[in-house]
Enzyme design. Structure first.
Site, PDB file in Angstrom:
ATOM      1  CE  LYS A  86       7.908  21.861 -13.689  1.00 48.25           C
ATOM      2  NZ  LYS A  86       6.772  22.755 -14.000  1.00 48.25           N
ATOM      3  CD  GLU A 108      16.216  22.807 -14.693  1.00 44.35           C
ATOM      4  OE1 GLU A 108      17.094  22.225 -14.037  1.00 44.35           O
ATOM      5  OE2 GLU A 108      15.112  22.289 -14.963  1.00 44.35           O
ATOM      6  CB  SER A 365       0.173  19.776 -15.119  1.00 43.14           C
ATOM      7  OG  SER A 365      -0.091  20.998 -15.775  1.00 43.14           O
TER       8      SER A 365
HETATM    9  C1  LIG Z   1       6.397  22.978 -15.358  1.00 43.81           C
HETATM   10  C2  LIG Z   1       4.966  22.773 -15.600  1.00 43.81           C
HETATM   11  C3  LIG Z   1       4.501  22.164 -16.791  1.00 43.81           C
HETATM   12  C4  LIG Z   1       5.395  21.775 -17.935  1.00 43.81           C
HETATM   13  O1  LIG Z   1       6.345  20.805 -17.650  1.00 43.81           O
HETATM   14  P1  LIG Z   1       6.231  19.327 -18.236  1.00 43.81           P
HETATM   15  O2  LIG Z   1       7.570  18.757 -17.955  1.00 43.81           O
HETATM   16  O3  LIG Z   1       5.943  19.435 -19.704  1.00 43.81           O
HETATM   17  O4  LIG Z   1       5.149  18.646 -17.507  1.00 43.81           O
HETATM   18  C5  LIG Z   1       3.142  21.952 -16.929  1.00 43.81           C
HETATM   19  N1  LIG Z   1       2.274  22.325 -15.966  1.00 43.81           N
HETATM   20  C6  LIG Z   1       2.678  22.914 -14.818  1.00 43.81           C
HETATM   21  C7  LIG Z   1       1.664  23.314 -13.805  1.00 43.81           C
HETATM   22  C8  LIG Z   1       4.034  23.165 -14.599  1.00 43.81           C
HETATM   23  O5  LIG Z   1       4.429  23.756 -13.452  1.00 43.81           O
END
Ligand SMILES: *Cc1c(COP(=O)(O)O)cnc(C)c1O
Length: 382
Positions: A86, A108, A365
């Site tokens: 993020k 948000e 992610s």
């Molecule tokens: C917020 C988040 C997501 C989902 O958001 P995307 O916009 O779909 O990438 C996925 N993995 C993590 C670790 C997150 O914090």
């Protein structure tokens, strides 16, 4: 395919109150300028390196490869400062806010990850920051509220609707309409009115650009498949974009309970853009119930809707049980505790049948520390 500006096929657009139209045009223009501005790109690149810790490693997951029956590499976004991808986006947008000569950002947040990433970027670059968060989410994610406050942000409880993410976006949009002269709204995924889906994708494409270079170096070939979890869809778009024109298959993994593209989603308009959404027969948004807070959004970015329609990407979902199993597997087999969101991508990998020649790139992610208390509370590890 339509080539209207701000559309991906028929999806996307700019469905906003009149007062936001001019600010969105201004933002589009400013974004176009910085996208090709060497000074801006250099400053962002430097911050991504020294503050976020980029490039993040590309890791060959040997045990996981054996289990899956192909070669698996993990792109380690869990090692970014603040624990997920993020920050790539918030840093870009907060830097852009300074270019716009605005002194305040709002955001948000659902689980608090995007709120923390925005507050972090605002602290670093010296801007005021206010974060809208559903009252219910503030209760569930109390530690992230403390984090944001430590970082100097003010967290504003949202008491409308279901008191969760969807309502927090509505409130943030209202604030933006009222304060657009001084304020930029940092949206957390590839959603919202144009230019947000494009801009957020571009700030996240560093994931795929790096991974492509890293993989070519160690394997001498492109991946056959890319896999990522899909909430709004930003880490997935960030990975996929670099391989868009390559003969590489994409798999987007949604959470059961929020399976917009792989389940019952239908075309509609929400939060300023046209895409697939989970809705009832009156077009009212239906509640979601994903085990991972970051995947708990009733819609999906418009470019993903376009990828679905054009069959560029296959979307599937995995159950909470599969996600938790993948969470445990990765911890034990590779020594990496993933975010529950990212565990969905790993579960998606383990649910497919692979050939030995397949070379699979999975976007990890985020890291899982944030999920432990929730997991203990729900008792899902028993
Ligand atoms: C917020 C988040 C997501 C989902 O958001 P995307 O916009 O779909 O990438 C996925 N993995 C993590 C670790 C997150 O914090």
């Amino acid at each position: 395919m339509s080539c209207k500006i701000g559309y991906f096929g028929e999806f996307g657009g700019r469905f906003v109150p009149e007062t936001l139209f001019a600010p969105l045009l201004e933002l589009e223009e400013a974004y176009r300028e910085v996208a090709s501005d060497e000074g801006f790109q250099k400053e962002l690149k430097e911050l991504l390196k020294s503050f976020v810790g980029r490039p993040t490693p590309l890791f060959y997951a040997e045990s996981l490869s054996q289990m899956a029956g192909c070669r698996v590499y993990l792109k380690r976004e869990d090692l970014c400062h603040t624990g997920s991808h993020k920050i790539n986006n918030t840093l870009g947008q907060v830097l852009l806010t300074k270019r716009l000569d605005k002194r305040r950002v709002i955001a948000e947040t659902g689980a608090g990850q995007h709120g923390v990433a925005t507050a972090t970027a605002a602290a670093l670059l010296g801007l005021e920051c206010e974060v809208y968060m559903g009252e219910e989410d503030m209760r569930r994610q109390a530690i992230n509220v403390v984090r944001m406050e430590l970082l100097g942000a003010r967290v504003i409880p949202v008491i409308s609707g279901s008191r969760t993410l969807k309502d927090a976006i509505n409130e943030a949009l209202r604030d933006w309409v009222a304060n657009v002269d001084t304020t930029h709204y940092v949206i957390g995924s590839v959603v919202g009115p144009h230019p947000f889906p494009t801009m957020v994708r571009d700030f996240q494409r560093v994931i795929g650009d790096e991974a492509k270079e890293q993989l070519l170096k160690v394997e001498g070939r492109l991946p056959t498949h890319c896999i990522a979890c899909v909430g709004g869809g930003s880490n997935a778009m960030g990975l996929f974009t670099a391989f868009r024109d390559d003969p590489c298959r994409f798999i987007g993994v949604e959470a059961k309970g929020a399976e917009t593209l792989s389940g019952n989603g239908e075309i509609g308009v929400l939060h300023g853009f046209k895409s697939y959404f989970l809705q009832d027969e009156w077009g009212q948004i239906t509640p979601t119930d994903a085990i991972a807070a970051g995947l708990d959004y009733p819609g999906v970015g418009p470019e993903h809707a376009f990828f679905k329609e054009t069959l560029r990407c296959t979307y599937r979902h995995v159950s909470p049980k599969e996600a938790v199993e993948a969470f445990r597997t990765l911890a034990k087999a590779e020594g990496i505790i993933p975010a529950l969101e990212s565990a969905h991508a790993v579960a998606g990998l383990l649910a497919e049948r692979w050939n030995e020649q397949d070379l699979v790139l999975v976007c990890l992610s985020g890291r899982g520390d944030k999920d432990l208390s929730e997991i203990i509370e729900k008792g899902v590890l028993q």
